[in-house]
Design a protein around this motif. Structure first.
Motif, PDB file in Angstrom:
ATOM      1  N   CYS A  85      -4.545  -8.070  10.216  1.00  0.00           N
ATOM      2  CA  CYS A  85      -5.224  -6.997   9.491  1.00  0.00           C
ATOM      3  C   CYS A  85      -4.195  -6.329   8.582  1.00  0.00           C
ATOM      4  CB  CYS A  85      -5.837  -5.986  10.451  1.00  0.00           C
ATOM      5  SG  CYS A  85      -6.696  -4.644   9.574  1.00  0.00           S
ATOM      6  N   LEU A  86      -4.055  -6.867   7.365  1.00  0.00           N
ATOM      7  CA  LEU A  86      -3.077  -6.313   6.442  1.00  0.00           C
ATOM      8  C   LEU A  86      -3.423  -4.878   6.068  1.00  0.00           C
ATOM      9  CD1 LEU A  86      -2.328  -9.270   3.989  1.00  0.00           C
ATOM     10  CD2 LEU A  86      -1.272  -8.725   6.182  1.00  0.00           C
ATOM     11  N   CYS A  87      -4.702  -4.553   5.987  1.00  0.00           N
ATOM     12  CA  CYS A  87      -5.108  -3.198   5.593  1.00  0.00           C
ATOM     13  C   CYS A  87      -4.486  -2.159   6.516  1.00  0.00           C
ATOM     14  CB  CYS A  87      -6.624  -3.074   5.615  1.00  0.00           C
ATOM     15  SG  CYS A  87      -7.508  -4.187   4.491  1.00  0.00           S
ATOM     16  N   ASN A  88      -4.700  -2.302   7.817  1.00  0.00           N
ATOM     17  CA  ASN A  88      -4.164  -1.334   8.768  1.00  0.00           C
ATOM     18  C   ASN A  88      -2.650  -1.445   8.898  1.00  0.00           C
ATOM     19  OD1 ASN A  88      -6.143   0.480  10.181  1.00  0.00           O
ATOM     20  ND2 ASN A  88      -7.234  -1.457  10.422  1.00  0.00           N
ATOM     21  N   ALA A  89      -2.123  -2.667   8.889  1.00  0.00           N
ATOM     22  CA  ALA A  89      -0.692  -2.858   9.112  1.00  0.00           C
ATOM     23  C   ALA A  89       0.144  -2.301   7.960  1.00  0.00           C
ATOM     24  CB  ALA A  89      -0.389  -4.342   9.307  1.00  0.00           C
ATOM     25  N   LEU A  90      -0.315  -2.489   6.731  1.00  0.00           N
ATOM     26  CA  LEU A  90       0.459  -1.990   5.595  1.00  0.00           C
ATOM     27  C   LEU A  90       0.385  -0.471   5.485  1.00  0.00           C
ATOM     28  CD1 LEU A  90      -0.307  -4.743   2.924  1.00  0.00           C
ATOM     29  CD2 LEU A  90       1.659  -4.548   4.456  1.00  0.00           C
ATOM     30  N   LEU A  91      -0.729   0.117   5.895  1.00  0.00           N
ATOM     31  CA  LEU A  91      -0.795   1.579   5.960  1.00  0.00           C
ATOM     32  C   LEU A  91       0.135   2.125   7.036  1.00  0.00           C
ATOM     33  CD1 LEU A  91      -4.595   2.032   5.357  1.00  0.00           C
ATOM     34  CD2 LEU A  91      -2.813   3.250   4.093  1.00  0.00           C
ATOM     35  N   ALA A  92       0.228   1.420   8.163  1.00  0.00           N
ATOM     36  CA  ALA A  92       1.155   1.844   9.214  1.00  0.00           C
ATOM     37  C   ALA A  92       2.594   1.784   8.723  1.00  0.00           C
ATOM     38  CB  ALA A  92       0.976   0.977  10.454  1.00  0.00           C
ATOM     39  N   ALA A  93       2.900   0.825   7.859  1.00  0.00           N
ATOM     40  CA  ALA A  93       4.268   0.678   7.353  1.00  0.00           C
ATOM     41  C   ALA A  93       4.688   1.843   6.469  1.00  0.00           C
ATOM     42  CB  ALA A  93       4.400  -0.635   6.577  1.00  0.00           C
ATOM     43  N   VAL A  94       3.731   2.593   5.929  1.00  0.00           N
ATOM     44  CA  VAL A  94       4.078   3.761   5.112  1.00  0.00           C
ATOM     45  C   VAL A  94       3.771   5.069   5.836  1.00  0.00           C
ATOM     46  CG1 VAL A  94       3.858   2.537   2.936  1.00  0.00           C
ATOM     47  CG2 VAL A  94       1.847   3.699   3.881  1.00  0.00           C
ATOM     48  N   VAL A 103       0.873  -1.171   0.000  1.00  0.00           N
ATOM     49  CA  VAL A 103       0.000   0.000   0.000  1.00  0.00           C
ATOM     50  C   VAL A 103       0.910   1.222   0.000  1.00  0.00           C
ATOM     51  CG1 VAL A 103      -1.770   1.265   1.263  1.00  0.00           C
ATOM     52  CG2 VAL A 103      -1.821  -1.231   1.240  1.00  0.00           C
ATOM     53  N   SER A 104       1.097   1.827  -1.151  1.00  0.00           N
ATOM     54  CA  SER A 104       1.882   3.059  -1.297  1.00  0.00           C
ATOM     55  C   SER A 104       3.380   2.877  -1.036  1.00  0.00           C
ATOM     56  CB  SER A 104       1.332   4.171  -0.384  1.00  0.00           C
ATOM     57  OG  SER A 104       1.773   5.443  -0.800  1.00  0.00           O
ATOM     58  N   VAL A 105       3.875   1.652  -0.940  1.00  0.00           N
ATOM     59  CA  VAL A 105       5.328   1.476  -0.954  1.00  0.00           C
ATOM     60  C   VAL A 105       5.841   1.896  -2.329  1.00  0.00           C
ATOM     61  CG1 VAL A 105       7.209  -0.202  -0.838  1.00  0.00           C
ATOM     62  CG2 VAL A 105       5.341  -0.318   0.809  1.00  0.00           C
ATOM     63  N   SER A 106       5.182   1.379  -3.362  1.00  0.00           N
ATOM     64  CA  SER A 106       5.458   1.851  -4.724  1.00  0.00           C
ATOM     65  C   SER A 106       4.612   3.104  -4.958  1.00  0.00           C
ATOM     66  CB  SER A 106       5.117   0.768  -5.745  1.00  0.00           C
ATOM     67  OG  SER A 106       5.986  -0.328  -5.605  1.00  0.00           O
ATOM     68  N   ASN A 107       5.090   4.206  -4.448  1.00  0.00           N
ATOM     69  CA  ASN A 107       4.334   5.449  -4.569  1.00  0.00           C
ATOM     70  C   ASN A 107       4.739   6.182  -5.845  1.00  0.00           C
ATOM     71  OD1 ASN A 107       6.845   6.517  -3.989  1.00  0.00           O
ATOM     72  ND2 ASN A 107       6.302   7.235  -1.943  1.00  0.00           N
ATOM     73  N   TRP A 108       4.145   7.349  -6.042  1.00  0.00           N
ATOM     74  CA  TRP A 108       4.407   8.089  -7.275  1.00  0.00           C
ATOM     75  C   TRP A 108       5.856   8.543  -7.374  1.00  0.00           C
ATOM     76  CZ3 TRP A 108       6.234  13.033  -7.087  1.00  0.00           C
ATOM     77  CH2 TRP A 108       6.037  13.760  -5.910  1.00  0.00           C
ATOM     78  N   ARG A 109       6.514   8.860  -6.248  1.00  0.00           N
ATOM     79  CA  ARG A 109       7.912   9.302  -6.290  1.00  0.00           C
ATOM     80  C   ARG A 109       8.806   8.199  -6.858  1.00  0.00           C
ATOM     81  NH1 ARG A 109       6.106  11.432  -1.431  1.00  0.00           N
ATOM     82  NH2 ARG A 109       6.303  13.704  -1.232  1.00  0.00           N
ATOM     83  N   LEU A 110       8.620   6.975  -6.361  1.00  0.00           N
ATOM     84  CA  LEU A 110       9.429   5.855  -6.826  1.00  0.00           C
ATOM     85  C   LEU A 110       9.159   5.583  -8.299  1.00  0.00           C
ATOM     86  CD1 LEU A 110      11.321   3.485  -6.416  1.00  0.00           C
ATOM     87  CD2 LEU A 110       9.416   2.185  -5.442  1.00  0.00           C
ATOM     88  N   GLN A 129      12.967   3.093 -17.540  1.00  0.00           N
ATOM     89  CA  GLN A 129      12.379   1.798 -17.229  1.00  0.00           C
ATOM     90  C   GLN A 129      10.889   1.991 -16.918  1.00  0.00           C
ATOM     91  OE1 GLN A 129      14.434  -0.660 -17.954  1.00  0.00           O
ATOM     92  NE2 GLN A 129      16.021   0.895 -18.276  1.00  0.00           N
ATOM     93  N   LEU A 130      10.200   0.924 -16.565  1.00  0.00           N
ATOM     94  CA  LEU A 130       8.770   1.021 -16.274  1.00  0.00           C
ATOM     95  C   LEU A 130       8.562   1.226 -14.783  1.00  0.00           C
ATOM     96  CD1 LEU A 130       5.799   0.921 -16.980  1.00  0.00           C
ATOM     97  CD2 LEU A 130       5.911  -1.593 -16.995  1.00  0.00           C
ATOM     98  N   GLY A 131       8.229   2.450 -14.389  1.00  0.00           N
ATOM     99  CA  GLY A 131       7.877   2.732 -13.010  1.00  0.00           C
ATOM    100  C   GLY A 131       6.429   2.359 -12.771  1.00  0.00           C
ATOM    101  N   VAL A 132       6.152   1.769 -11.620  1.00  0.00           N
ATOM    102  CA  VAL A 132       4.812   1.248 -11.337  1.00  0.00           C
ATOM    103  C   VAL A 132       4.347   1.757  -9.978  1.00  0.00           C
ATOM    104  CG1 VAL A 132       3.414  -0.831 -11.011  1.00  0.00           C
ATOM    105  CG2 VAL A 132       5.257  -0.829 -12.705  1.00  0.00           C
ATOM    106  N   VAL A 133       3.129   2.309  -9.938  1.00  0.00           N
ATOM    107  CA  VAL A 133       2.534   2.700  -8.665  1.00  0.00           C
ATOM    108  C   VAL A 133       1.639   1.577  -8.168  1.00  0.00           C
ATOM    109  CG1 VAL A 133       2.612   5.165  -9.192  1.00  0.00           C
ATOM    110  CG2 VAL A 133       0.537   3.862  -9.729  1.00  0.00           C
ATOM    111  N   SER A 134       1.567   1.425  -6.859  1.00  0.00           N
ATOM    112  CA  SER A 134       0.603   0.508  -6.272  1.00  0.00           C
ATOM    113  C   SER A 134      -0.784   1.116  -6.392  1.00  0.00           C
ATOM    114  CB  SER A 134       0.933   0.269  -4.797  1.00  0.00           C
ATOM    115  OG  SER A 134      -0.142  -0.397  -4.150  1.00  0.00           O
ATOM    116  N   GLY A 135      -1.747   0.306  -6.818  1.00  0.00           N
ATOM    117  CA  GLY A 135      -3.122   0.779  -6.933  1.00  0.00           C
ATOM    118  C   GLY A 135      -4.005   0.333  -5.790  1.00  0.00           C
ATOM    119  N   THR A 136      -3.402  -0.147  -4.707  1.00  0.00           N
ATOM    120  CA  THR A 136      -4.169  -0.652  -3.568  1.00  0.00           C
ATOM    121  C   THR A 136      -4.535   0.482  -2.620  1.00  0.00           C
ATOM    122  OG1 THR A 136      -2.975  -2.760  -3.704  1.00  0.00           O
ATOM    123  CG2 THR A 136      -4.161  -2.311  -1.664  1.00  0.00           C
TER     124      THR A 136
END
Length: 490
Positions: A419-428, A19-26, A35-42
């Motif tokens: 709860c991956l939803c909350n945990a992955l948001l906390a990671a970013v 969730v937003s690890v692959s954000n727009w900056r990356l 190369q092909l930059g990819v944003v997460s769509g989650t």
């Protein structure tokens, strides 16, 4: 007749992680490097509103929203969620979870979220940008895709399921026509499966033609590759072939489940993709999972691949969305050879194996996991199911157990679920503060390459850039770009 376009294929696809690890900056940085930059769509709707509530300090989100072509949708979002001074320690306002199959207007937050992320990744340059979505997250898919297409996205990548209806949906959306997807509903007994519908004209006010992005399904078997290449309506433009060493959700092993001494699922010969069969399909492909080295790139090219998809090295670059302190802590641990990655068969509510980095202070530690009070307030991984009256309900194996059981869930499914939803948001850095005052804690997902990242960190340090990753992967001998025939949407 189908339209055929000759394009230069990227050697490197940057993985669309978390969730937003692959954000727009990356994604923007990788794209600018050719190369092909990819944003997460989650969870694009939640990412959008949490950035606004954190004050949008550089004004980038608001700048992207000001470019959205249908401004009457933007004003109420800014009025509700934008907080110029930030939250000041208060909980985030949540985007309401869907309680039914909504109309097109209910998708507007996904549309805006997908638009903003791709707009910022593509702003001011002509490089390639893709978006990665999870097939199993069905409800947000069409809105997110449409928003990304409004911003000119070049590629769509999807795994974690069988995205057989996506090629036709992309064709429909690009033509300004209503697209639909079958909704997988547990226990459904009706004659016709429920479907999710999205009519672009309800957002745009009229039919509007858009560029149809190339579609690269992420696959882990020859049978799925053949199905998607030959038996779907619409066209695909290649494959990402992902092995079980890749981060995030992995395809489950084929056959009867077997586990190693750590409790990880064991993959065997049946899980190895036959590249000769893939080549016979006549479409370009990229190899993913354990490919984060120049040697892996050279090997992939020698096996007929267009290149590689790389996640882990990019995930810990300075441009990625991981919270900075967490990122550096994981890298320091990895550089000492003290980090391990566990393929957890239970963590994800989806039932798919999920790669978890074992990091102190995160939900990877059993004692930390047990202290968390269960709550389901985001709901992206909820399972639609048929209730007694024939309607559709939603449940999650990670929600409070008594609630899950009351909805007909099986107690065994709740064991070890996170709860991956909350945990992955906390990671970013976007963790919620729950009603009891507890902050949500992170969970870090990484591919097995994290255990071997020491050589890279020794050379580039713990604060390396995505530019360093691309330079490392291409090496002194940069492979020339090749051109191939990609079949565009018909």
């Amino acid at each position: 007749m189908q339209n055929v376009a000759t394009v230069a294929l990227p050697r490197i696809i940057q993985g669309g992680m978390g969730v937003s690890v692959s954000n727009w900056r990356l994604a923007r940085t990788v794209s600018l490097l050719g190369q092909l930059g990819v944003v997460s769509g989650t969870a694009m709707d939640t990412i959008l509103v949490r950035r606004l509530q954190d004050g949008d300090p550089a004004g980038r989100v608001r700048r992207a929203l000001s470019a959205f072509p249908f401004q009457h949708w933007v004003k109420p979002v800014l009025e509700k969620y934008f907080q110029p001074e930030g939250r000041r320690g208060q909980p985030y306002k949540r985007v309401p979870m869907p309680s039914r199959l909504g109309d097109t207007a209910s998708q507007i937050m996904h549309v805006l979220g997908g638009y903003v992320e791709v707009f910022l990744a593509k702003e001011g340059h002509g490089g390639l940008v893709g978006i990665n979505l999870l097939t199993k997250l069905q409800i947000p898919t069409l809105g997110t895709l449409y928003g990304a297409m409004l911003a000119g996205v070049d590629y769509v990548l999807m795994g974690a399921g069988i995205p057989r209806e996506i090629p036709e949906a992309l064709d429909k959306l690009s033509a300004g026509e209503t697209a639909s997807l079958k909704l997988d509903v547990t226990g459904w007994t009706g004659a016709d499966a429920p479907r999710l519908h999205f009519n672009p004209q309800e957002i745009a006010g009229q039919a509007q033609a858009l560029k149809r992005p190339h579609f690269l399904p992420i696959i882990a078997s020859n049978s799925l590759a053949t199905l998607l290449a030959r038996k779907v309506t619409g066209t695909i433009q290649g494959f990402v072939i992902e092995g079980p060493t890749a981060g995030g959700h992995n395809a489950p092993p084929r056959g009867a489940p077997v586990f190693d001494e750590r409790g990880q699922p064991v993959y065997g010969e049946r899980d190895v993709v036959d590249l000769e069969q893939i080549k016979a399909l006549g479409l370009p492909f990229w190899l993913a999972g354990g490919t984060g080295s120049p040697e892996a790139l050279e090997s992939a090219i020698n096996q007929g691949a267009a290149g590689i998809q790389v996640g882990t090295l990019f995930a810990y670059s300075q441009e990625s969305g991981f919270e900075a302190g967490l990122k550096e802590r994981v890298l320091e641990q990895a550089a000492r050879g003290e980090v391990r990655v566990f393929t957890d068969p239970k963590a994800s509510p989806t039932g798919f194996p999920f790669k978890v980095a074992e990091v102190e202070g995160t939900l990877s530690q059993p004692e930390v996991y047990r202290r968390r009070t269960r709550v389901c307030d985001l709901g992206y991984l909820r399972e639609p199911y048929q209730v007694a009256d024939g309607k559709i309900g939603f449940r999650c194996a990670s929600e409070p157990i008594e609630q899950y059981l009351a909805k007909g869930g099986d107690l065994a499914n709740t064991e070890g679920r996170k709860c991956l939803c909350n945990a992955l948001l906390a990671a970013v850095g976007q963790g919620q503060v729950q009603k009891n005052g507890d902050p949500e804690l992170p969970l870090v997902t990484s591919g097995d390459d994290l255990e071997r990242i020491g050589r890279f960190v020794a050379r580039f340090g713990t604060r390396y850039s995505a530019r360093d990753v691309v330079a490392y992967l291409l090496g002194e001998k940069a492979f020339p770009q090749t051109k191939t025939q990609l079949v565009a949407g018909g």
